[in-house]
Design an enzyme around this catalytic site. Structure first.
Site, PDB file in Angstrom:
ATOM      1  N   CYS A 297      59.623  10.277 -33.060  1.00 11.87           N
ATOM      2  CA  CYS A 297      59.874   9.956 -34.369  1.00 11.87           C
ATOM      3  C   CYS A 297      61.098   8.998 -34.076  1.00 11.87           C
ATOM      4  O   CYS A 297      61.863   8.956 -33.192  1.00 11.87           O
ATOM      5  CB  CYS A 297      60.365  11.141 -34.968  1.00 11.87           C
ATOM      6  SG  CYS A 297      61.357  12.180 -34.534  1.00 11.87           S
TER       7      CYS A 297
ATOM      8  N   ASP B 196      36.878  28.854 -34.949  1.00 10.17           N
ATOM      9  CA  ASP B 196      38.067  28.526 -34.581  1.00 10.17           C
ATOM     10  C   ASP B 196      38.071  27.244 -34.317  1.00 10.17           C
ATOM     11  O   ASP B 196      36.882  26.394 -34.214  1.00 10.17           O
ATOM     12  CB  ASP B 196      38.341  29.346 -33.306  1.00 10.17           C
ATOM     13  CG  ASP B 196      39.843  29.472 -32.738  1.00 10.17           C
ATOM     14  OD1 ASP B 196      40.716  28.357 -33.714  1.00 10.17           O
ATOM     15  OD2 ASP B 196      40.248  30.009 -31.881  1.00 10.17           O
TER      16      ASP B 196
END
Lengths: 478, 406
Positions: B5, B308
């Site tokens: 970021c 899952d």
């Protein structure tokens, strides 16, 4: 007919260009040797356009039938009054009337006093301490601006929605308030700092000619205030603008247009009541489509917008009729007629604009005229001056590239082709994203969302209202 | 795996370190072993690198001690996906190696040539997949490899900040508006006076990591133009259509598989219920263990569809199935919202080695027996591509075919 334009930029270049098409003999008074005005005018007077005496002297030499004042700073300086007093006909607001643009405190106060639609809550402050105290007490989402019109400089819009970033935002707000005062952005205004409620949404400009009673609205234009691509970067005077095939923008409804026009009408009346004289000249509403009101007033211009003029003037087919109506002080029944084509305007600026203008000054720029002609786009000169046959940057927004086509996207592509014809050894930049499909899509989405929430609020009678509940105090409705 | 970021404030009134901190929290799901944060005050780059998670190991006064208006951050599943010094910081998600040597290439190039050429020269000196953020004393540079294997987005906040990140979650957390995905092979240079976007002059077919959509990215993110939650719901619908079960309840394993399970339930008409509550941090089980508690009543006497997101070794799944049986489930049918993992990832995602992958040489029936389930079914790769509606992916861990990224 002799037509004299006062101002130095692309806006004046575009107005002069239309005046030539009307068959007028064009004269110009400018700060710089604007290459566009130099080419079009019979005589270009380089003088201080904020100095009424200097402008009157040039006007007296020319003896024009019409003096059109393009620049807001000239209006603020009372140049229109000076030229009128010298006995000439002027299109341009008086110094008093131009306060609607010069002072956002005056504008917001007027809207409040007359209960006008599209107003926002605001407060002005005399000094840094007062504003700082307010920021401490009211740590909300706000727009902090110099109270005076400063060409887009010093505007910060700070959304304060994440509690965990509150302290950082508070520090930034306070530092910004100090910057406004330290940089003297509000000059002589008594309360230099304005803090108003933050709104968000799509922005657009409705420019109008008015004789004080009747109003001629022009095509609605959308400006792009962020300096850089993707709507990122500091606020500028505008980096480019678009308009649709019709008088409205593709992402606005007829109701949005009508509401905006009604706001301008009401403001024209309110100004007359407030200052005791009719508003005569150009009045442009800069709006944002918000969930609070729909069209909401961000600011008013006491003149045509820049770059918005460059979208409008090349397409305005009856400028002559409007000018002659204004000369009769009666524009009743006149409406503006435009070519049925979409437009895109993008501005090429030198690296350094808007925050470090000095570094962007005095660099030579070259234009490949031959290649440019093939693109079908047209150039209007802003902060560019001519010296010994060469062109140089003035540090601000340099060249405005105009194109018209069947769609905004097609016009934008033409502008991009033309941008390749402008080169310099200094880095130049413009916003490639203006007028692209992706950005238009984003605007549509933003506008639809704002209208959806607006409709919900309208159904509940909440238009223009803010209701807060404060612990220990209770409900506060404003 | 890793997340990156960065923030550029156009005005020095901003101290951005806490913004970067929250961005790092928002991409923390991409790696919890180590992190680095670097901030420039336009004179010098100040940085902190540590092992552990951002939230547990970075103190508030350390964050506020980093002063400056431009900064970058990185989190990783490895010791360190990056390089920091007092004039350059680089964080990446991917498989490149960046040491002092590569950093020196960039440093020298930036000092001697046009900055775009300099970044290109640096890119030529590294090999592998990457989405990266580079911080110099006064610039923020973001770049993506030619195939765009790893995600990278750009956005902004008001008139003040330009923001980049691996996922949009790191834009949302600071109130930034998404502009777009940075394109494969694109370089974005953010300076106080301009933003340059340099597209790849010879673009290749993109090869976005397909694992992002089923597993890596956060549910609330939007990457490469896809809303992750929407994609996972589409997958759930496809699973329900192609792998139907006659059952009484659908249970999803939190967090990633919940959208699959919701959509499976909606499509099949079998009600969904909550089967598990986590104790401890909501982090990835493949990366870091955390305890999962069962809700007692959800499965008793019922035929269960358990959903899952992936099966790697099968051990976790076997435990979960066993737990459900002990809580009284009559039948347990396992459905997986991603295709079989059959090969390692050379681009920095820690898919286990081939001999650790249960799917490599076991049929669905055999897997069902191993994990003690009544039936077992995967999404297949074709169905996943159908959900995504494109072919522009790296499917290496599911297909053993890899794109050429250099």
């Amino acid at each position: 007919m002799k037509f004299m334009i006062v101002g130095s930029g692309a806006r004046e270049h575009a107005i002069a260009d239309n005046a030539i098409r009307c068959g007028y003999e064009v004269y110009a008074a400018s700060d710089i040797r604007n290459p566009g005005l130099l080419e079009l005018s019979k005589e270009l007077f380089v003088l201080d356009i904020l100095n009424g005496d200097a402008v009157v002297e040039a006007v007296e030499k020319v003896q024009p039938d019409v003096v059109f004042i393009g620049s807001e700073e000239s209006l603020f300086a009372g140049v229109s009054d000076a030229v009128r007093e010298a006995g000439f006909f002027v299109i341009g607001a008086s110094k008093k009337a131009a306060d609607i643009e010069k002072s956002k405190g005056f504008m917001r106060g007027l809207m409040e006093k007359y209960g006008l639609y599209g107003r926002l809550r605001f407060k002005t402050f005399a000094n840094i301490e007062e504003a700082t105290r307010y920021i401490d007490e009211y740590a909300g989402s706000v727009a902090i601006k110099p109270t005076r019109q400063a060409g887009g400089k010093g505007v910060k819009v700070i959304a304060d929605l994440q509690a965990y970033l509150k302290d950082e935002k508070s520090v930034a707000k306070k530092r910004h308030v100090s910057d406004i005062v330290d940089q003297n952005l509000s000059q002589d205004l008594e309360d230099p700092i304005l803090i108003e409620e933050r709104v968000e949404g799509v922005e657009f400009t409705l420019q109008c000619f008015t004789d004080g009673t009747h109003i001629i609205p022009l095509k609605i234009v959308e400006d792009h205030p962020h300096a850089f691509v993707e709507d990122i970067g500091p606020e500028t005077g505008g980096m480019g603008a678009i308009s649709g095939v019709d008088n409205n923008l593709p992402f606005l409804t007829k109701r949005d247009y009508d509401t905006s026009f009604e706001i301008v009408e009401k403001v024209v009346c309110a100004i007359e009541k407030e200052i005791g004289e009719p508003y005569f000249g150009v009045l442009s509403g800069q709006f944002m489509l918000t969930e609070k009101w729909g069209p909401t007033v961000i600011e008013f211009y006491s003149r045509l917008g820049d770059p918005e003029t460059v979208n409008i003037m090349p397409q305005l087919e009856n400028f002559d009729e409007i000018v002659r109506g204004m000369m009769k002080k009666n524009v009743e029944g006149i409406s503006a007629s435009f070519k049925k084509k979409a437009t895109a305007v993008k501005i090429v600026a030198p690296k350094g604009y808007p925050n470090n203008r000095d570094m962007g000054k005095g660099h030579e720029i070259r234009i490949d005229q031959k290649a440019l002609e093939k693109t079908g786009a047209k150039l209007y000169f802003g902060s560019v001056y001519e010296k010994d046959g060469k062109l140089y940057t003035g540090g601000s927004r340099g060249i405005e590239i105009f194109a018209e086509a069947e769609s905004v996207e097609a016009a934008s592509d033409m502008v991009e082709a033309a941008a390749l014809c402008i080169t310099s050894d200094w880095k130049l930049f413009h916003r490639k994203d203006i007028g692209t499909k992706a950005l238009l899509k984003k605007r549509h989405e933003q506008a639809d969302l704002a209208r959806d929430i607006f409709r919900y609020r309208e159904e509940r009678g909440l238009i223009g209202k803010s209701i807060d509940w404060i612990p220990g105090i209770g409900k506060i409705e404003t | 795996m890793a997340g990156v970021c960065g923030i550029f404030a156009f005005d020095e009134i901003w101290d951005v370190s806490r913004f970067v901190y929250y961005q790092m929290l928002a991409v923390q799901s991409r790696g919890q072993e180590s992190f680095g944060i670097a901030i420039t005050d336009l004179d010098k780059v100040h940085s902190i690198s540590k092992t552990g998670t951002v939230q547990e190991t970075l103190a508030s006064d350390e964050i506020s001690g980093l002063k400056g208006s431009v900064g970058v951050g990185g989190v990783s599943t490895r010791a360190m996906n990056g390089y920091v010094s007092d004039d350059i910081a680089i964080f990446f998600d991917g498989s490149v190696t960046i040491t002092e040597k590569e950093a020196q290439v960039l440093r020298e190039a930036l000092g001697t040539m046009d900055e775009v050429e300099a970044v290109r020269k640096f890119q030529d000196s590294i090999s592998g997949a990457y989405s990266m953020v580079i911080l110099t004393k006064d610039k923020l540079i973001a770049a993506r490899d030619k195939c765009g294997v790893k995600p990278l987005v750009i956005g902004g906040v008001g008139f003040d900040l330009a923001v980049v990140a691996s996922e949009t979650s790191a834009l949302d957390v600071i109130g930034a508006e998404l502009s777009r995905d940075i394109e494969p092979g694109e370089i974005v240079i953010i300076d106080k006076n301009y933003i340059d976007e340099i597209k790849d002059p010879s673009p290749r077919k993109p090869a976005q990591c397909i694992f992002e959509y089923v597993y890596m990215s956060r549910i609330d993110s939007r990457i490469n133009g896809y809303d992750i939650h929407e994609i996972r719901k589409k997958i759930g619908v496809i699973l329900a259509k192609n792998n139907p079960v006659d059952a009484d309840v659908v249970i999803g394993v939190p967090e990633t598989a919940i959208p699959f399970a919701m959509a499976y339930a909606n499509e099949s008409g079998i009600p969904i219920d909550l089967g598990f509550m986590r104790t401890g941090k909501h982090l990835r089980t493949a990366i870091r263990p955390s305890q999962m508690e069962r809700i007692r009543t959800a499965v008793r006497g019922k035929r269960v569809v358990l959903i899952d997101d992936s099966v790697v070794r099968g051990t976790t799944m076997r435990n979960i199935v066993n737990l459900l049986r002990k809580r009284g489930a009559k039948e347990v049918h396992v459905r997986i919202g991603s295709p079989k993992l059959v090969a390692a990832c050379p681009f920095g995602t820690e898919v286990p080695t081939t001999d650790e992958l249960i799917a490599v040489d076991n049929t669905d029936d055999e897997i069902a027996r191993i994990i003690d389930a009544d039936t077992f079914g995967y999404l297949d790769l074709k169905q996943l591509k159908e959900a995504l509606g494109s072919e522009n992916f790296c499917t290496g861990c599911m297909s053993k075919t890899y794109p050429e990224v250099d």
